[in-house]
Design an enzyme around this catalytic site. Sequence first.
Site, PDB file in Angstrom:
ATOM      1  N   ASP A 451       1.085  -0.987  -0.036  1.00 30.92           N
ATOM      2  CA  ASP A 451      -0.131   0.157  -0.121  1.00 30.92           C
ATOM      3  C   ASP A 451       0.808   1.187  -0.281  1.00 30.92           C
ATOM      4  O   ASP A 451       2.250   1.336   0.058  1.00 30.92           O
ATOM      5  CB  ASP A 451      -1.064   0.025   1.139  1.00 30.92           C
ATOM      6  N   ASP A 516     -10.781   2.328  -3.212  1.00 34.72           N
ATOM      7  CA  ASP A 516     -11.214   2.036  -1.225  1.00 34.72           C
ATOM      8  C   ASP A 516     -12.281   2.164  -2.078  1.00 34.72           C
ATOM      9  O   ASP A 516     -13.619   2.037  -0.982  1.00 34.72           O
ATOM     10  CB  ASP A 516     -10.646   3.104  -0.693  1.00 34.72           C
TER      11      ASP A 516
HETATM   12  C1  DGJ Z   1      -5.845   1.642   2.498  1.00 36.69           C
HETATM   13  C2  DGJ Z   1      -6.423   0.845   1.269  1.00 36.69           C
HETATM   14  O1  DGJ Z   1      -6.306   1.045  -0.006  1.00 36.69           O
HETATM   15  C3  DGJ Z   1      -7.489   0.246   1.935  1.00 36.69           C
HETATM   16  O2  DGJ Z   1      -7.839  -1.077   0.997  1.00 36.69           O
HETATM   17  C4  DGJ Z   1      -6.317  -1.232   3.145  1.00 36.69           C
HETATM   18  O3  DGJ Z   1      -5.835  -1.288   3.203  1.00 36.69           O
HETATM   19  C5  DGJ Z   1      -5.970   0.649   4.114  1.00 36.69           C
HETATM   20  N1  DGJ Z   1      -4.964   1.605   2.932  1.00 36.69           N
HETATM   21  C6  DGJ Z   1      -5.394   0.161   4.874  1.00 36.69           C
HETATM   22  O4  DGJ Z   1      -5.241   1.866   5.907  1.00 36.69           O
END
Ligand code: DGJ
Length: 713
Positions: A451, A516
């Site tokens: 991430d 997201d």
């Molecule tokens: C952003 C990601 O896109 C989410 O799926 C998740 O992993 C969060 N970060 C966790 O902080």
Amino acid sequence: MTAIPPALRLDGAHVTLLLLPRGSSPEIAYWGPRLPDGLDLAVLPSLRSRAVARNALDQDHTDALLLPTLGAGPTRQPAFAAVRDDGRDWTAEFRLEAAEQAGPTLILRLEDPVARLGCVLRLGLHPDDDVLTQDCTIVNRGDTPLRVERLGAGAILWPQGATELLVLDGHWGHEFTERRTALDGGSFAVDTRRGRGSHEHVPALIGGQPGFDEDSGLVHGVQLGWSGNHRIAAERLEDGRALVLAGLLLHPGEQILLPGEALHAPTIYATLSETGLNGLSQRFHRHVRRHVLPFSAAAVPRPVTLNTWEGNYFDHDQGSLKAQADAAASLGIERFVLDDGWMRGRHHERAGLGDWVPDPGKYPDGLGPLAGHVVGLGMQFGLWVEPECVNPDSDLHRAFPDAVLHVEGRPLRTARQQLVVDITRPEVASRIENQIDALLRAHPIGYLKWDMNRDLLAAASRDGRPAYHRHVVALHGMIDRLRAAHPGLEIESCASGGGRPDLGMLRRTHRVWTSDCTDALDRIAIQRGFSRLYPPEVMGAHVSASPNHQTGRVHTLGFRAAVALFGHLGVELDPLRMTDPERAELAAWIALHKRLRPLLHGGLHVAVPKRAGREARGVVAEDRRHAAWCVMQTASADRRIPAPLFLPGLDPQARYRIRAPGPQAVPARTTEPHRQLFRDGLVVPGALLVQAGLVLPEMQAETALVLTLDAED
Ligand code: DGJ
């Protein structure tokens, strides 16, 4: 030295590139649909001869150059621009020294003895997918430093008719949003300075004849394989054609080449289609599958995933997580990914990031017991990491307080309570890498969700110079080293969702967390844009809870599952909070995905234009024996009676059994033939499905219908 021929030619199965090696950079004489074999190209210079334009240079010139520079073409945007400290050598006029062609690869060596520059352009045209790749390296042959201000791997020529652009942009939670705009005159550019690709601008541009759609129009596409600041611009030339440039966006002083040093431009990927966007996507997808991804999807089926984020957030209870893993295994899930929240002190966004060790309260015996439990259930264990970032409240930041990208003397600006680590410093990068490597060695971790949750802003390294470009190089290097040390490891490219989906990342990772936003209705538009460029098996698509956590919308499980079914399927909820009938239905959708997976992840992507609130996308096997479609009613229909749906891509000579497979139930208001779809299916000639279409059962807003087609004879 072998003589340079009067024309250079590269062919795919359906496209051709012609270059005229004259002037200061080769001229692009043609980039378009395939020309016949055996053409006499000696005549090409005559076909491209021009009278000197009025009120213009007295020497013949063209702007349709493969490597436009300042000084060579009179006024156009350059693909390369640089200057020395004393302000000299800001023009470049290359001379083609050598052209070496080996099959589908052409290497052009250029020199500029005045500005003391060398350049190597490498072009490849892949016959199996019709994608042209362009790479470029610039070398400083002078004895003083050279400040590079712009670099892209040359230009792509679009024809006069390409006056409508399709741009993919958006913002967090709404990535890959399609927008149309005209390119009548002047230029159009998208650029990003956010340092990680960005949710705002995917590094790609599509253009074509006005009104081009899924199955009609001559359409061109360009993508850039770069995971950081970039600029993609189309500019209309005086003769009406357009030149598209794609390359690095550099900050002042970011790239200084010492004598003898070289700089590589990120790869440009270009293709075109005479049959609209479907053809364009299919070519890009094939190329990504065969030449970009680190493994072939056909060889390694994409495991159905449970990702713990939306089901748990930072609240990790090992007992519950083990029970969730048990439930996941019984649903048919094959990979369990432990998302954010597992590290020391990571109970919220404000702490723990940067210390890649388990929290002793949540995991007193480390990750071993949970990982072992997951693997014991026959699933793969995956782990979330965010190696490029740090919370000020972390041991990493306390050990290296200055090892964050920032401008000395200016305030440290956090975003999501975090800073970006200066991974260009080897001692910092290796501390992070060693911690991750130790986790990978100690546990059966088959997958990392990588991430990156903030932009790079005023990002300088210790030397005070901008470090955006260096950050991406260091990131790619870090991933490459971890993969070399752990060859079976798969990696997901996530940057707060789809903030970093480019082909530079996909060259070294295996899928993208698309967004997201897991709301099925919003996902239809997001996945539509994503699918123009990237194949379905790299599109992370998860079934999440209802009401949806981002939008509050309530959707049936059937709608949520059908929309996720055509990507890399996952589940983003706590299965313990489902009812037994819901779990049974989800298990049936997962079983359907697994049955269709070889088709979904290996076939040709097709779509029909969105009309009357209805949108449909499908996949047709390369041999056209099987297909699957998802018909989505995004809004209530604006017609009382639905129009027939045409299913392109099928074999008109074949007869298909068309079914609406379980767990879908027969809709309330329907006809006997429609009921038949939900039982044994109907057998229909392919030609009728392609050309006459079929009328589907009435569909309510925010519902979907999955259809499968299998050739009978
Ligand atoms: C952003 C990601 O896109 C989410 O799926 C998740 O992993 C969060 N970060 C966790 O902080």
